[in-house]
Design an enzyme around this catalytic site. Structure first.
Site, PDB file in Angstrom:
ATOM      1  N   HIS A 141      28.434  40.761   4.704  1.00 17.83           N
ATOM      2  CA  HIS A 141      28.943  41.402   6.006  1.00 17.83           C
ATOM      3  C   HIS A 141      29.595  43.059   5.796  1.00 17.83           C
ATOM      4  O   HIS A 141      30.642  43.003   5.848  1.00 17.83           O
ATOM      5  CB  HIS A 141      30.131  40.476   6.448  1.00 17.83           C
ATOM      6  CG  HIS A 141      29.557  39.365   6.978  1.00 17.83           C
ATOM      7  ND1 HIS A 141      29.422  38.923   8.616  1.00 17.83           N
ATOM      8  CD2 HIS A 141      29.293  37.878   6.574  1.00 17.83           C
ATOM      9  CE1 HIS A 141      28.807  37.627   8.663  1.00 17.83           C
ATOM     10  NE2 HIS A 141      28.975  37.029   7.249  1.00 17.83           N
ATOM     11  N   GLU A 169      29.659  45.086   8.122  1.00 14.49           N
ATOM     12  CA  GLU A 169      30.503  45.176   9.354  1.00 14.49           C
ATOM     13  C   GLU A 169      31.954  44.936   9.110  1.00 14.49           C
ATOM     14  O   GLU A 169      33.071  45.788   9.637  1.00 14.49           O
ATOM     15  CB  GLU A 169      29.984  44.494  10.605  1.00 14.49           C
ATOM     16  CG  GLU A 169      30.322  43.060  10.756  1.00 14.49           C
ATOM     17  CD  GLU A 169      29.756  42.171   9.879  1.00 14.49           C
ATOM     18  OE1 GLU A 169      30.137  40.768   9.943  1.00 14.49           O
ATOM     19  OE2 GLU A 169      28.810  42.423   8.945  1.00 14.49           O
ATOM     20  N   CYS A 184      23.638  38.394   7.509  1.00 15.95           N
ATOM     21  CA  CYS A 184      23.813  36.965   7.361  1.00 15.95           C
ATOM     22  C   CYS A 184      22.889  36.178   8.334  1.00 15.95           C
ATOM     23  O   CYS A 184      21.709  35.987   7.764  1.00 15.95           O
ATOM     24  CB  CYS A 184      25.077  36.850   7.615  1.00 15.95           C
ATOM     25  SG  CYS A 184      26.077  35.165   7.079  1.00 15.95           S
TER      26      CYS A 184
END
Length: 264
Positions: free
Chosen positions: A233, A235, A121
């Site tokens: 994202h 994660e 990001c």
């Protein structure tokens, strides 16, 4: 069943530096979103370590020498547009000079020492800026009426829509690292951003696009070092196989680089 790599001792787990997302979060000890990155790196077999945004350049340089690879996380702040020769757009959010400077130092070190980088990001955006690329400062405002427009974040929603991560498809370039990891030339990803890459940086190959043309992934082509940037994202997608493979290959690249360095 417990993954085999979770049994690795800290001595065999590559040390992965992750800078705090913002100076404010660091000072307040607010790490709920930072911990998503820590968990993903640990699950993939790495040892995540915090990188302070308030070190002197000398302290930071010493810490970077001790690390094997880097994850550049997202941030509620935006990259200072002066870094790519632009004036500040009204919708460009709070700037964080400490985060900008820390990431720039990390990238300079990683490129000079061939240490892997996974840029996510905001991290993907500053990677692009570091390589002399530019950014779209607000997708819906700068590029209104996009063909096949998709929502990318909370500033890009229809009135009354739910905030938070959005979901959309992405096209992955055949033969790219991302396509190989996905096992396909398409993927379904999450999305939480209002800025994106405009002009790609030097020797960055664009390898992922949203349906509206927004750049979602880039890969370094300047040498064999493993440097990948994604606008989404991974994660926050712990159960997604593509996201898991992305962190696993990043950690594997760090381990391989460390092994070569020890033989030298």
């Amino acid at each position: 069943m417990t993954p085999a790599n979770s049994q690795l001792s800290s001595a065999t787990r590559p040390r992965v530096g992750i800078p705090w997302r913002t100076t404010q979060e660091q000072r307040g000890g607010i790490r709920d979103k930072l911990d998503f990155y820590f968990r993903a790196v640990k699950k993939a077999g790495g040892e995540p370590l915090e990188v302070s945004l308030e070190q002197s350049p000398e302290q930071l340089a010493r810490q970077l020498e001790e690390l094997d690879a880097f994850v550049l996380p997202g941030s509620p702040a935006d990259v200072n547009p002066s870094r790519y020769g632009a004036s500040k757009h009204p919708k460009t959010n709070t700037l964080d000079s400490n985060r900008d400077a820390t990431d720039e130092a990390i990238l300079a070190h990683a490129f000079s020492t061939s240490k892997p980088v996974l840029a996510i990001c905001y991290g993907c955006q500053i990677l692009n800026v570091h390589l002399k690329g530019s950014l779209i400062q607000d997708i819906p405002d700068v590029r209104p009426g996009r063909p096949q427009a998709v929502p990318h974040g909370t500033t890009d929603l229809a009135a009354g829509a739910t905030s938070g991560d959005q979901q959309h498809d992405a096209a992955l370039s055949a033969g790219s690292v991302l396509a190989r990891l996905a096992g396909s030339t398409s993927a379904h990803i999450n999305s939480s951003h209002h800025q994106a890459i405009d002009q790609p940086g030097e020797k960055l190959r664009v390898t992922a696009h949203a349906p509206d043309g927004t750049i979602e992934g880039v890969e370094w082509t300047g040498d064999s070092n493993w440097i990948v940037g994604v606008q989404w994202h991974p994660e926050r997608m712990p159960d997604d196989l593509f996201a898991q493979r992305l962190f696993q290959q990043f950690v594997a690249a760090a381990r391989a680089r460390e092994a070569v360095a020890h033989k030298a």
